[in-house]
Design an enzyme around this catalytic site. Structure first.
Site, mmCIF file in Angstrom:
data_model
loop_
_atom_site.group_PDB
_atom_site.id
_atom_site.type_symbol
_atom_site.label_atom_id
_atom_site.label_comp_id
_atom_site.label_asym_id
_atom_site.label_seq_id
_atom_site.Cartn_x
_atom_site.Cartn_y
_atom_site.Cartn_z
ATOM 1 N N HIS A 129 0.827 -1.220 0.000
ATOM 2 C CA HIS A 129 0.000 0.000 0.000
ATOM 3 C C HIS A 129 0.858 1.267 0.000
ATOM 4 O O HIS A 129 0.434 2.312 0.479
ATOM 5 C CB HIS A 129 -0.997 -0.002 1.164
ATOM 6 C CG HIS A 129 -2.069 -1.035 0.983
ATOM 7 N ND1 HIS A 129 -3.221 -0.791 0.280
ATOM 8 C CD2 HIS A 129 -2.130 -2.336 1.379
ATOM 9 C CE1 HIS A 129 -3.964 -1.897 0.271
ATOM 10 N NE2 HIS A 129 -3.323 -2.846 0.924
ATOM 11 N N GLU B 204 -7.523 -1.165 -14.985
ATOM 12 C CA GLU B 204 -8.091 -1.584 -13.700
ATOM 13 C C GLU B 204 -8.864 -0.433 -13.039
ATOM 14 O O GLU B 204 -9.913 -0.628 -12.435
ATOM 15 C CB GLU B 204 -6.964 -2.088 -12.797
ATOM 16 C CG GLU B 204 -7.480 -2.960 -11.700
ATOM 17 C CD GLU B 204 -6.550 -4.118 -11.364
ATOM 18 O OE1 GLU B 204 -5.813 -4.597 -12.234
ATOM 19 O OE2 GLU B 204 -6.591 -4.525 -10.210
ATOM 20 N N SER C 252 -1.764 -11.237 -7.909
ATOM 21 C CA SER C 252 -2.049 -10.404 -9.062
ATOM 22 C C SER C 252 -2.295 -11.133 -10.378
ATOM 23 O O SER C 252 -1.620 -10.911 -11.389
ATOM 24 C CB SER C 252 -0.975 -9.334 -9.239
ATOM 25 O OG SER C 252 -1.613 -8.239 -9.830
ATOM 26 N N SER C 253 -3.285 -11.992 -10.326
ATOM 27 C CA SER C 253 -3.739 -12.627 -11.569
ATOM 28 C C SER C 253 -4.278 -11.545 -12.511
ATOM 29 O O SER C 253 -4.212 -11.683 -13.728
ATOM 30 C CB SER C 253 -4.825 -13.659 -11.270
ATOM 31 O OG SER C 253 -5.886 -13.057 -10.584
ATOM 32 N N ASP D 235 2.582 1.944 -3.055
ATOM 33 C CA ASP D 235 2.755 2.352 -4.463
ATOM 34 C C ASP D 235 1.883 3.541 -4.846
ATOM 35 O O ASP D 235 2.342 4.492 -5.467
ATOM 36 C CB ASP D 235 2.595 1.165 -5.442
ATOM 37 C CG ASP D 235 1.260 0.446 -5.386
ATOM 38 O OD1 ASP D 235 0.433 0.747 -4.497
ATOM 39 O OD2 ASP D 235 1.039 -0.440 -6.250
ATOM 40 N N ASP E 31 1.909 -3.943 -9.483
ATOM 41 C CA ASP E 31 1.650 -5.271 -10.037
ATOM 42 C C ASP E 31 1.959 -5.328 -11.532
ATOM 43 O O ASP E 31 2.600 -6.255 -12.021
ATOM 44 C CB ASP E 31 0.175 -5.661 -9.816
ATOM 45 C CG ASP E 31 -0.195 -5.651 -8.351
ATOM 46 O OD1 ASP E 31 0.702 -5.453 -7.511
ATOM 47 O OD2 ASP E 31 -1.384 -5.825 -8.047
ATOM 48 N N SER F 160 -16.640 -17.825 -23.127
ATOM 49 C CA SER F 160 -16.291 -16.915 -24.211
ATOM 50 C C SER F 160 -16.998 -15.586 -24.030
ATOM 51 O O SER F 160 -18.031 -15.492 -23.353
ATOM 52 C CB SER F 160 -16.715 -17.514 -25.543
ATOM 53 O OG SER F 160 -15.952 -18.661 -25.764
ATOM 54 N N GLY G 34 -7.677 -14.060 -6.837
ATOM 55 C CA GLY G 34 -8.020 -13.576 -5.497
ATOM 56 C C GLY G 34 -7.000 -13.966 -4.440
ATOM 57 O O GLY G 34 -7.295 -13.984 -3.247
HETATM 58 C C1 GLA Z 1 -2.847 -4.501 -4.979
HETATM 59 C C2 GLA Z 1 -2.656 -3.342 -5.965
HETATM 60 C C3 GLA Z 1 -1.234 -2.797 -5.904
HETATM 61 C C4 GLA Z 1 -0.807 -2.481 -4.480
HETATM 62 C C5 GLA Z 1 -1.132 -3.660 -3.552
HETATM 63 C C6 GLA Z 1 -0.876 -3.323 -2.120
HETATM 64 O O1 GLA Z 1 -2.071 -5.583 -5.363
HETATM 65 O O2 GLA Z 1 -2.935 -3.757 -7.271
HETATM 66 O O3 GLA Z 1 -1.125 -1.654 -6.714
HETATM 67 O O4 GLA Z 1 -1.384 -1.295 -4.022
HETATM 68 O O5 GLA Z 1 -2.470 -4.091 -3.675
HETATM 69 O O6 GLA Z 1 0.456 -3.081 -1.904
#
Ligand code: GLA
Length: 379
Positions: free
Chosen positions: A28, A153, A119-120, A30, A165, A68, A115
């Site tokens: 948290h 996103e 970071s899928s 970035d 990510d 699809s 989930g």
């Molecule tokens: C998610 C967000 C990232 C980052 C993290 C927490 O993965 O996509 O940008 O903020 O949470 O560090």
């Protein structure tokens, strides 16, 4: 085969893969213009894509789920929840940058658990961004693709994520972690040489629904903190500029939860820089201490952990063969990241899986991760 004969391609299709990521530390930070220490991993999304000869039809197939989705490239908007929004978001952001994208058929599959805090979503976005860039010869550079994926996103999924990510998914390098300054976007590779240790993720297999709404709330709490702090320290533009002493001096001016959010971010930035130094010194004990501090700060100050993640971290305490453990990613479920002596991984996994099942009635998924290259065009 994911493409029909009638939609003969104008040129051979291509295959692109983009990985998920781990984050050693720096959570948290970035979107507060701070520092992060992520790496790309050996779990990824692979896209097979080819032109389909139409001017504006995109046909997408999630090969694993056998689902699809088609949309008109001239007229589309996010709708319902689902993976198609990530892809449409990327197409939209590239179009905003001026891309001319013709009709295409794409099939994708991946092994980044959804989930899980790995970071899928970035893997999906970045694999499509790189694939479309290549297929249609759009000529965007890596940073444009990273930012387009991040904006996808924001605009099509509704999560105001930072850049970590997508950056890790594109820029990752085998056996290297990256120290990224999220303000200047300068970054440095650091060798990750764990020696006798193994990076082990424990997927809690819970994903609490709070994740997306609370993520955006945290972001605005930080912005609120900056707005108040700016009155006291006019030269700051965000939490990156605030020293710990300055923050403590302004404590009374900030609403209590806002103070704690700011405290996490300011202290976490310092931890990231210390952690990078520990890596250079090959000091995993020190790195581990910083990881625990990060976890407790995410738990108590930032309040993005959950009982399952806290339980998993607690299980590692007082085990000399585990120097560090913490929740990873946005929070409210997903994984913990652990550094565990290789020889003790089996024993630890057995013990923690059992206690986790007893406590929550849920099966844990242990994942040994390796640090790998970022997005690649395979053929
Ligand atoms: C998610 C967000 C990232 C980052 C993290 C927490 O993965 O996509 O940008 O903020 O949470 O560090």
């Amino acid at each position: 085969m994911y493409i029909s004969k009638q939609q003969a391609p104008a040129r051979e299709g291509i295959t692109v893969q983009a990985p998920g990521r781990i984050n050693i530390i720096g959570e948290h930070t970035d979107y507060n213009d701070g520092f992060v220490l992520p790496a790309a991993i050996d779990k990824k999304t692979t896209v097979m894509i080819r032109r389909n000869g139409t001017s504006s039809t995109a046909n997408l197939t999630d090969s694993k789920q056998q689902k699809s989705f088609s949309f008109d490239l001239r007229n589309f908007a996010p709708h319902e929840k689902g993976w198609h929004n990530y892809v449409m978001g990327v197409v939209h952001e590239l179009q905003v940058l001026g891309a001319e994208i013709g009709g295409f058929d794409a099939g994708f599959r991946g092994d980044v658990p959804i989930g899980s805090g790995m970071s899928s979503s970035a893997a999906l976005e970045c694999s499509f961004a790189v694939a479309l860039n290549e297929l249609f010869q759009l000529g965007f550079d890596k940073w444009q693709l990273i930012k387009a994926s991040q904006m996808a996103e924001h605009h099509f999924v509704g999560i105001k994520c930072g850049i970590m990510d997508q950056f890790a998914s594109v820029m990752g390098r085998h056996d290297q972690v990256m120290l990224l300054d999220c303000r200047s976007l300068e970054f440095q590779y650091f060798p990750f040489e764990p020696g006798d240790y193994q990076l082990l993720l424990l997927n809690s297999n819970v994903s609490h629904s709070l994740a997306s709404s609370e993520y955006n709330t945290r972001r605005s709490e930080c912005e609120e903190g900056v707005a108040i702090l700016k009155k006291e320290i006019p030269e700051i533009t965000n939490l990156r500029d605030v020293g710990l002493g300055q923050l403590l001096a302004c404590r009374a001016k900030l609403p209590e939860p806002v103070f704690r959010r700011c405290h996490h971010v300011v202290a976490e930035n310092l931890r990231v820089l210390d952690a990078a130094k520990s890596l250079l010194d090959n000091n995993f004990k020190k790195l581990g201490e910083l990881m625990y501090q990060s976890h407790f700060s995410l738990q108590n100050d930032y309040e993005v952990s959950c009982p399952e993640l806290d339980f998993l971290v607690t299980q590692t305490l007082e085990k000399a063969y585990i120097p560090g453990s913490r929740m990873m990613g946005g929070g409210f479920g997903g994984c913990t990241i652990n550094i565990v002596e290789k020889q003790r991984v089996g024993e630890f996994v057995e013990q923690v899986s059992k206690s986790y099942r007893n406590q929550f009635g849920i099966d844990l998924t242990p994942i040994k991760v390796a640090i790998e290259d970022g997005a690649k065009i395979l053929q």
